[in-house]
Design an enzyme around this catalytic site. Sequence first.
Site, mmCIF file in Angstrom:
data_model
loop_
_atom_site.group_PDB
_atom_site.id
_atom_site.type_symbol
_atom_site.label_atom_id
_atom_site.label_comp_id
_atom_site.label_asym_id
_atom_site.label_seq_id
_atom_site.Cartn_x
_atom_site.Cartn_y
_atom_site.Cartn_z
ATOM 1 N N GLY A 48 0.820 -1.221 0.000
ATOM 2 C CA GLY A 48 0.000 0.000 0.000
ATOM 3 C C GLY A 48 0.842 1.254 0.000
ATOM 4 O O GLY A 48 0.417 2.304 -0.503
ATOM 5 N N GLY A 55 0.078 12.964 -37.796
ATOM 6 C CA GLY A 55 -0.820 13.038 -36.641
ATOM 7 C C GLY A 55 -0.204 13.866 -35.531
ATOM 8 O O GLY A 55 -0.909 14.516 -34.748
ATOM 9 N N ALA A 56 1.130 13.854 -35.468
ATOM 10 C CA ALA A 56 1.799 14.590 -34.397
ATOM 11 C C ALA A 56 1.529 16.086 -34.515
ATOM 12 O O ALA A 56 1.486 16.798 -33.505
ATOM 13 C CB ALA A 56 3.285 14.285 -34.416
HETATM 14 C C1 HXC Z 1 4.529 -4.747 10.424
HETATM 15 C C2 HXC Z 1 6.652 -4.355 9.684
HETATM 16 C C3 HXC Z 1 6.205 -4.306 8.344
HETATM 17 C C4 HXC Z 1 4.813 -4.489 8.112
HETATM 18 C C5 HXC Z 1 8.327 -3.987 8.358
HETATM 19 N N1 HXC Z 1 7.967 -4.163 9.628
HETATM 20 N N2 HXC Z 1 7.259 -4.072 7.546
HETATM 21 N N3 HXC Z 1 5.818 -4.586 10.704
HETATM 22 N N4 HXC Z 1 4.026 -4.715 9.184
HETATM 23 N N5 HXC Z 1 4.301 -4.419 6.898
HETATM 24 C C6 HXC Z 1 8.828 -4.118 10.815
HETATM 25 C C7 HXC Z 1 9.790 -5.273 10.892
HETATM 26 O O1 HXC Z 1 9.182 -6.381 11.503
HETATM 27 C C8 HXC Z 1 10.898 -4.683 11.753
HETATM 28 O O2 HXC Z 1 10.471 -4.688 13.082
HETATM 29 C C9 HXC Z 1 10.930 -3.240 11.315
HETATM 30 O O3 HXC Z 1 9.652 -2.973 10.697
HETATM 31 C C10 HXC Z 1 11.992 -2.948 10.280
HETATM 32 O O4 HXC Z 1 11.882 -3.893 9.238
HETATM 33 P P1 HXC Z 1 13.141 -4.695 8.677
HETATM 34 O O5 HXC Z 1 12.603 -5.778 7.830
HETATM 35 O O6 HXC Z 1 14.049 -5.049 9.764
HETATM 36 O O7 HXC Z 1 13.827 -3.538 7.814
HETATM 37 P P2 HXC Z 1 14.519 -3.628 6.398
HETATM 38 O O8 HXC Z 1 15.479 -4.771 6.358
HETATM 39 O O9 HXC Z 1 15.038 -2.257 6.134
HETATM 40 O O10 HXC Z 1 13.366 -3.975 5.349
HETATM 41 C C11 HXC Z 1 12.295 -3.106 5.182
HETATM 42 C C12 HXC Z 1 11.194 -3.748 4.276
HETATM 43 C C13 HXC Z 1 10.798 -5.118 4.886
HETATM 44 C C14 HXC Z 1 11.742 -3.913 2.878
HETATM 45 C C15 HXC Z 1 10.041 -2.750 4.238
HETATM 46 O O11 HXC Z 1 10.541 -4.959 6.285
HETATM 47 C C16 HXC Z 1 9.605 -5.710 4.226
HETATM 48 O O12 HXC Z 1 9.752 -6.328 3.164
HETATM 49 N N6 HXC Z 1 8.422 -5.567 4.850
HETATM 50 C C17 HXC Z 1 7.194 -6.126 4.323
HETATM 51 C C18 HXC Z 1 6.819 -5.419 3.071
HETATM 52 C C19 HXC Z 1 5.524 -5.898 2.473
HETATM 53 O O13 HXC Z 1 5.483 -6.957 1.810
HETATM 54 N N7 HXC Z 1 4.437 -5.145 2.670
HETATM 55 C C20 HXC Z 1 3.223 -5.404 2.034
HETATM 56 C C21 HXC Z 1 2.136 -5.320 3.015
HETATM 57 S S1 HXC Z 1 0.636 -5.634 2.124
HETATM 58 P P3 HXC Z 1 11.484 -4.816 14.295
HETATM 59 O O14 HXC Z 1 10.611 -4.890 15.498
HETATM 60 O O15 HXC Z 1 12.299 -6.023 14.045
HETATM 61 O O16 HXC Z 1 12.302 -3.560 14.257
HETATM 62 C C22 HXC Z 1 0.057 -4.104 1.680
HETATM 63 C C23 HXC Z 1 -1.165 -4.180 0.826
HETATM 64 C C24 HXC Z 1 -1.900 -2.890 0.711
HETATM 65 O O17 HXC Z 1 0.565 -3.096 2.020
HETATM 66 C C25 HXC Z 1 -2.837 -2.850 -0.470
HETATM 67 C C26 HXC Z 1 -2.194 -2.599 -1.799
HETATM 68 C C27 HXC Z 1 -3.147 -2.407 -2.977
#
Ligand code: HXC
Length: 514
Positions: A170, A404-405
């Site tokens: 999101g 057309g351009a």
């Molecule tokens: C809850 C989250 C989170 C999430 C990260 N964290 N993403 N907590 N929900 N979506 C937390 C981690 O657990 C971690 O907590 C801290 O944030 C930092 O994350 P890291 O992974 O340690 O950091 P980094 O290595 O820099 O990686 C960042 C990241 C990765 C690339 C954003 O965290 C990641 O891939 N997150 C998930 C991304 C994802 O797939 N989101 C999609 C959600 S679905 P701690 O406590 O360890 O510090 C969505 C759908 C919406 O959004 C609708 C769309 C149309």
Amino acid sequence: MKNKIVELARLKESSKLGGGEEKINALHAKGKLTARERIEILVDEGSFQEIDVFVKQRSKDFGLDKVEILGDGVVSGFGKIHGREIALYSQDFTVLGGSLSETNSEKICKIMNIAMKLGIPVIGLNDSGGARIQEGVRSLGGYADLFLLNTLASGVIPQISVILGPCAGGAVYSPAITDFIFMVKNSSYMFVTGPNVVKTVTHEDVSFEDLGGAETHASKSGVAHFIFENEIETLTQVRRLLEYLPQNFMDRPNELEFDHRSLKPQNILESIIPENPNKPYDMRVIISSLVDEDSFFEVHKNYAENIIVGFSRIGGMAVGIIANQPSCLAGVLDINASVKGARFVRFCDAFNIPLLVLEDVPGFLPGTDQEWNGIIRHGAKLLFAFAEATVPKITVITRKAYGGAYDVMNSKHIRGDFNFAWPSAEIAVMGPKGAVEIIFKKEIAASEDPEAELTKKLNDYIEKFANPYIAAERGFIDDVIAPSETRIRVIQSFSLLKSKVDKNPKKKHSNIPL
Ligand code: HXC
């Protein structure tokens, strides 16, 4: 009372720590700023007013019952940029990766609703892992609420997204609905799913940078409109963009004072167009000579470089410039250039920013790649956007306006207000060689000396069509002007057009060919 005030100060101070000092240090170690430090750079000094400091997340699952952080990972409120009000939110990566919770979404939606009522721009500083996973459908719902508001606010107030970290899910779709996306080189990323998921699903090995880094989105996907070296430069450039924009769709962009007595002929423009019509030249030289000094602020600089778009000032007035670039693919219109141009034209029209078109275009790019990928549909977007735009519209044809351009690039026929051409303009259905080989195919083949016949026909065609006077005879061109007088004529014309009123027929909304 005194104790209560001390307690209030303590609470507010603790809210500033977000996810805690350790996480802030980790952020700084990566060369990133905190959510609050970013706001300080973005807004005029001392102008930030925060709201919803005391909001806390309400979830209990997966350990969230132990998370009690004031503000819940997003700082929201209002500030000023160049003395004008804006609404903003800034996601705090130190709190659960800046992930969007139900309450977090409520905070953002609140400032967006207020911004729409006040008619002020919204700036989102995004640094978020997307929907907060532990909340399940509640955080998904939170994003959907935000997407709805982004959509409803589109065309009402300018919406600007700044990507300042790894943004996924999101956290990329909300920015995608907004008007402009800024990214930072080597520290901000945008993807629907990250490299790990990509590996599992498609077996591709791809780095963060290649998949969704700033350079990728600025040059390959066109998702990012602006990229800069670091966070400070990026936030400073957001301030610069705001200089050209009005506060809302009923407002007009600021006009700077301009002394018309300072206008002089731009003699340098007389020697820009090469004698050989097939030789390229750099349209940026023309742009920088026409506009007020150092005022050109280019959008999508590294994407579809065969068309140039950007904001500028001319005679103190803010305008949007759309220009073909002969030094890249001869300035031809292809799919990416059409989409880039159309989106920019629509933004300017939505926010009362007049359009200046500089035209040197040999036509649409032919070939299976373009046809199979829908150049008809995408080229139609640019045509549609220009035709639908009701803001003041001026075109200057510097050289080629073929096929057309010619119609598409804000011709008189689709409501160009003032259409000028330089004496070097060539306005016809197609370039001389292609045209002669089609219409005189039999005569050339039957001739005793086909080469000489081709040259003769070519010369006839060039004499008849490779000039602006036939179009001017019909009034399709309002005037043929010397290159050196272009700046003066364009400023005079935009001044005249200030009182322009034009409307489209009443309807629910148009149906641009998406
Ligand atoms: C809850 C989250 C989170 C999430 C990260 N964290 N993403 N907590 N929900 N979506 C937390 C981690 O657990 C971690 O907590 C801290 O944030 C930092 O994350 P890291 O992974 O340690 O950091 P980094 O290595 O820099 O990686 C960042 C990241 C990765 C690339 C954003 O965290 C990641 O891939 N997150 C998930 C991304 C994802 O797939 N989101 C999609 C959600 S679905 P701690 O406590 O360890 O510090 C969505 C759908 C919406 O959004 C609708 C769309 C149309």
